[in-house]
Design a protein around this motif. Structure first.
Motif, PDB file in Angstrom:
ATOM      1  N   LYS A 132       0.828  -1.211   0.000  1.00  0.00           N
ATOM      2  CA  LYS A 132       0.000   0.000   0.000  1.00  0.00           C
ATOM      3  C   LYS A 132       0.865   1.265   0.000  1.00  0.00           C
ATOM      4  CE  LYS A 132      -3.958  -2.160  -0.069  1.00  0.00           C
ATOM      5  NZ  LYS A 132      -4.782  -2.131  -1.280  1.00  0.00           N
ATOM      6  N   ALA A 133       2.020   1.211   0.679  1.00  0.00           N
ATOM      7  CA  ALA A 133       2.960   2.343   0.615  1.00  0.00           C
ATOM      8  C   ALA A 133       3.487   2.464  -0.816  1.00  0.00           C
ATOM      9  CB  ALA A 133       4.105   2.128   1.597  1.00  0.00           C
ATOM     10  N   GLY A 134       3.676   1.331  -1.465  1.00  0.00           N
ATOM     11  CA  GLY A 134       4.123   1.339  -2.863  1.00  0.00           C
ATOM     12  C   GLY A 134       3.131   2.045  -3.760  1.00  0.00           C
ATOM     13  N   ILE A 135       1.846   1.825  -3.518  1.00  0.00           N
ATOM     14  CA  ILE A 135       0.803   2.503  -4.318  1.00  0.00           C
ATOM     15  C   ILE A 135       0.933   4.021  -4.167  1.00  0.00           C
ATOM     16  CG2 ILE A 135      -1.684   2.966  -4.436  1.00  0.00           C
ATOM     17  CD1 ILE A 135      -2.203   0.016  -3.869  1.00  0.00           C
ATOM     18  N   MET A 136       1.272   4.463  -2.961  1.00  0.00           N
ATOM     19  CA  MET A 136       1.367   5.915  -2.717  1.00  0.00           C
ATOM     20  C   MET A 136       2.497   6.528  -3.548  1.00  0.00           C
ATOM     21  SD  MET A 136       0.653   5.938   1.391  1.00  0.00           S
ATOM     22  CE  MET A 136      -0.806   5.150   2.081  1.00  0.00           C
ATOM     23  N   GLY A 137       3.663   5.897  -3.558  1.00  0.00           N
ATOM     24  CA  GLY A 137       4.789   6.414  -4.345  1.00  0.00           C
ATOM     25  C   GLY A 137       4.512   6.346  -5.834  1.00  0.00           C
ATOM     26  N   PHE A 138       3.891   5.250  -6.247  1.00  0.00           N
ATOM     27  CA  PHE A 138       3.522   5.069  -7.659  1.00  0.00           C
ATOM     28  C   PHE A 138       2.571   6.185  -8.104  1.00  0.00           C
ATOM     29  CE2 PHE A 138       0.644   3.430 -10.893  1.00  0.00           C
ATOM     30  CZ  PHE A 138       1.495   2.804 -11.787  1.00  0.00           C
ATOM     31  N   THR A 139       1.577   6.454  -7.262  1.00  0.00           N
ATOM     32  CA  THR A 139       0.552   7.465  -7.575  1.00  0.00           C
ATOM     33  C   THR A 139       1.188   8.835  -7.811  1.00  0.00           C
ATOM     34  OG1 THR A 139      -1.140   6.282  -6.342  1.00  0.00           O
ATOM     35  CG2 THR A 139      -1.455   8.672  -6.576  1.00  0.00           C
TER      36      THR A 139
ATOM     37  N   SER B  20       4.295   9.586  -8.581  1.00  0.00           N
ATOM     38  CA  SER B  20       5.173   9.610  -9.756  1.00  0.00           C
ATOM     39  C   SER B  20       4.361   9.681 -11.041  1.00  0.00           C
ATOM     40  CB  SER B  20       6.044   8.353  -9.791  1.00  0.00           C
ATOM     41  OG  SER B  20       6.785   8.265  -8.605  1.00  0.00           O
ATOM     42  N   VAL B  21       3.337   8.827 -11.134  1.00  0.00           N
ATOM     43  CA  VAL B  21       2.561   8.760 -12.376  1.00  0.00           C
ATOM     44  C   VAL B  21       1.701  10.023 -12.539  1.00  0.00           C
ATOM     45  CG1 VAL B  21       0.851   7.401 -13.647  1.00  0.00           C
ATOM     46  CG2 VAL B  21       2.661   6.252 -12.381  1.00  0.00           C
ATOM     47  N   ALA B  22       1.260  10.588 -11.426  1.00  0.00           N
ATOM     48  CA  ALA B  22       0.503  11.856 -11.509  1.00  0.00           C
ATOM     49  C   ALA B  22       1.361  12.928 -12.178  1.00  0.00           C
ATOM     50  CB  ALA B  22       0.088  12.309 -10.113  1.00  0.00           C
ATOM     51  N   ARG B  23       2.650  12.959 -11.827  1.00  0.00           N
ATOM     52  CA  ARG B  23       3.551  13.947 -12.450  1.00  0.00           C
ATOM     53  C   ARG B  23       3.736  13.661 -13.941  1.00  0.00           C
ATOM     54  NH1 ARG B  23       6.257  17.171  -8.792  1.00  0.00           N
ATOM     55  NH2 ARG B  23       6.248  16.442  -6.641  1.00  0.00           N
ATOM     56  N   GLU B  24       3.790  12.380 -14.300  1.00  0.00           N
ATOM     57  CA  GLU B  24       4.001  12.026 -15.709  1.00  0.00           C
ATOM     58  C   GLU B  24       2.793  12.341 -16.584  1.00  0.00           C
ATOM     59  OE1 GLU B  24       5.448   8.057 -16.553  1.00  0.00           O
ATOM     60  OE2 GLU B  24       6.764   8.088 -14.809  1.00  0.00           O
ATOM     61  N   LEU B  25       1.588  12.176 -16.045  1.00  0.00           N
ATOM     62  CA  LEU B  25       0.389  12.238 -16.892  1.00  0.00           C
ATOM     63  C   LEU B  25      -0.379  13.562 -16.809  1.00  0.00           C
ATOM     64  CD1 LEU B  25      -1.077   8.625 -16.443  1.00  0.00           C
ATOM     65  CD2 LEU B  25       0.681   9.433 -18.010  1.00  0.00           C
TER      66      LEU B  25
ATOM     67  N   GLY C 120      -2.152  13.567  -7.740  1.00  0.00           N
ATOM     68  CA  GLY C 120      -0.953  13.208  -6.981  1.00  0.00           C
ATOM     69  C   GLY C 120      -1.183  13.134  -5.483  1.00  0.00           C
ATOM     70  N   GLN C 121      -2.444  13.024  -5.077  1.00  0.00           N
ATOM     71  CA  GLN C 121      -2.754  13.050  -3.635  1.00  0.00           C
ATOM     72  C   GLN C 121      -3.066  11.666  -3.090  1.00  0.00           C
ATOM     73  OE1 GLN C 121      -2.322  16.047  -2.093  1.00  0.00           O
ATOM     74  NE2 GLN C 121      -1.645  16.544  -4.184  1.00  0.00           N
ATOM     75  N   VAL C 122      -2.736  11.505  -1.825  1.00  0.00           N
ATOM     76  CA  VAL C 122      -3.190  10.327  -1.081  1.00  0.00           C
ATOM     77  C   VAL C 122      -4.183  10.864  -0.055  1.00  0.00           C
ATOM     78  CG1 VAL C 122      -2.548   8.458   0.480  1.00  0.00           C
ATOM     79  CG2 VAL C 122      -0.978   9.150  -1.365  1.00  0.00           C
ATOM     80  N   ILE C 123      -5.445  10.555  -0.229  1.00  0.00           N
ATOM     81  CA  ILE C 123      -6.471  11.132   0.648  1.00  0.00           C
ATOM     82  C   ILE C 123      -6.864  10.095   1.702  1.00  0.00           C
ATOM     83  CG2 ILE C 123      -8.752  12.207   0.740  1.00  0.00           C
ATOM     84  CD1 ILE C 123      -8.273  13.140  -2.131  1.00  0.00           C
ATOM     85  N   HIS C 124      -6.691  10.486   2.953  1.00  0.00           N
ATOM     86  CA  HIS C 124      -6.993   9.570   4.058  1.00  0.00           C
ATOM     87  C   HIS C 124      -8.469   9.651   4.419  1.00  0.00           C
ATOM     88  CE1 HIS C 124      -2.980   8.082   5.055  1.00  0.00           C
ATOM     89  NE2 HIS C 124      -2.574   9.226   4.528  1.00  0.00           N
ATOM     90  N   LEU C 125      -9.057   8.481   4.662  1.00  0.00           N
ATOM     91  CA  LEU C 125     -10.493   8.382   4.958  1.00  0.00           C
ATOM     92  C   LEU C 125     -10.622   7.325   6.046  1.00  0.00           C
ATOM     93  CD1 LEU C 125     -13.280   8.503   2.483  1.00  0.00           C
ATOM     94  CD2 LEU C 125     -13.115   6.342   3.640  1.00  0.00           C
ATOM     95  N   ASN C 126     -10.628   7.791   7.309  1.00  0.00           N
ATOM     96  CA  ASN C 126     -10.433   6.800   8.380  1.00  0.00           C
ATOM     97  C   ASN C 126     -11.078   7.162   9.713  1.00  0.00           C
ATOM     98  OD1 ASN C 126      -8.735   8.774   9.545  1.00  0.00           O
ATOM     99  ND2 ASN C 126      -7.029   8.067   8.296  1.00  0.00           N
ATOM    100  N   GLY C 127     -12.013   8.114   9.711  1.00  0.00           N
ATOM    101  CA  GLY C 127     -12.689   8.472  10.967  1.00  0.00           C
ATOM    102  C   GLY C 127     -11.754   9.117  11.978  1.00  0.00           C
TER     103      GLY C 127
END
Ligand code: NAD
Length: 250
Positions: free
Chosen positions: A162-169, A171-176, A239-246
């Motif tokens: 899941k941390a990997g998804i955050m870094g991937f997100t 990086s790819v947000a910057r590319e696209l 490029g955001q990781v939005i937390h949704l956790n109460g």
């Protein structure tokens, strides 16, 4: 927004839980949803999702497909574009857990979780990106987890994926971004689905005790945020990781 308001969404792991709720939140006439799943032993849950979305006037297809299989995913996405002309939305939602403490974590469980949770995000995002870039429109949302930011004893494989998804997100947000393709992740906390139903009662109580809002999240809480991120109103978020956790993690 896509031309003629006809939009095509791909949702991974759409047969149940959060994936099904995402499909139901997006479902409307004019939207085509193609989802995959990998439920043993049958397609019962997937068939229910299909019926529920059709009841809302949405065109929908579901296929059994392992998202960690690179070649199968390339062919799947190619097929979606051949049949429906475009792909506007990708929701990377499929995920599994194989929990154990580090000392007991088997290599096969490390590999399975990284493949289904993280490699799948690469497989699917790369496959849709070339079409989205050509269209100059796209929305990618991946479902990460709060434990990717906090860590959790017994979930080193899952937290790493899941941390990997955050870094991937990011990086790819910057590319696209220059092609009007936004790429974001949602990091849910404790959401009531079959995945969390498997947890021992003590572990559930421990999670709940950490939530200031005093309740577990529902799949619909995640689905409504996906709906916003893929809408016109969400078009300046990338490029955001939005937390949704109460409030479990601030
Ligand atoms: N439930 C929670 O508390 C919670 C919290 C944070 C993040 N998440 C994440 O949300 C996502 C959905 O979780 P859920 O609770 O709805 O789980 P779930 O077990 O209810 O559903 C998982 C879905 O993924 C599909 N799937 C599993 N392996 C697959 C594979 N190899 N190929 C294709 N599809 C596959 C299943 O068929 C199913 O449709 C996961 O990525 C999970 O890690 C869940």
């Amino acid at each position: 927004m896509a031309e003629n308001d006809k939009r095509v969404a791909v949702v991974t792991g759409g047969s149940k839980g959060i994936g099904r709720a995402i499909i139901m939140a997006l479902a409307e006439p004019g939207l085509t949803v193609v989802f995959n799943h990998y439920d043993p032993p049958d397609d019962k849950a997937a068939d229910e999702t299909i019926q529920m979305a059709r009841d809302k006037g949405c065109e929908i297809e579901g296929v059994r497909l392992d998202v960690s299989d690179y070649q199968a995913v390339q062919e799947f996405i190619k097929g979606v574009v051949e049949r429906h002309d475009r792909v506007d939305i990708l929701v990377n939602n499929a995920g599994i857990t194989r929990d154990n403490l580090l000392s007991r974590l088997k290599e096969v469980d490390w590999d399975a979780v990284l493949a289904v949770n993280l490699k799948s995000v690469f497989n699917c995002t790369q496959a849709v990106a070339r079409y989205m870039m050509k269209q100059r429109y796209g929305r990618v949302v991946s479902i990460a987890s709060v434990v990717g930011a906090m860590g959790n004893a017994g979930q080193a494989n899952y937290a790493a994926s899941k941390a990997g998804i955050m870094g991937f997100t990011k990086s790819v947000a910057r590319e696209l971004a220059s092609r009007n393709v936004t790429v974001n992740a949602i990091a849910p906390g404790f959401i009531e689905t079959e995945m969390t139903a498997q947890l021992p009662e003590k572990a559930k109580e421990a999670f709940l005790a950490q939530i200031p809002l005093g309740r577990a999240g529902q799949p619909e809480d995640v689905a409504q945020l996906v709906k916003f991120l893929v809408s016109e109103e969400g078009s300046y978020i990338t490029g955001q990781v939005i937390h949704l956790n109460g409030g479990m993690y601030m």
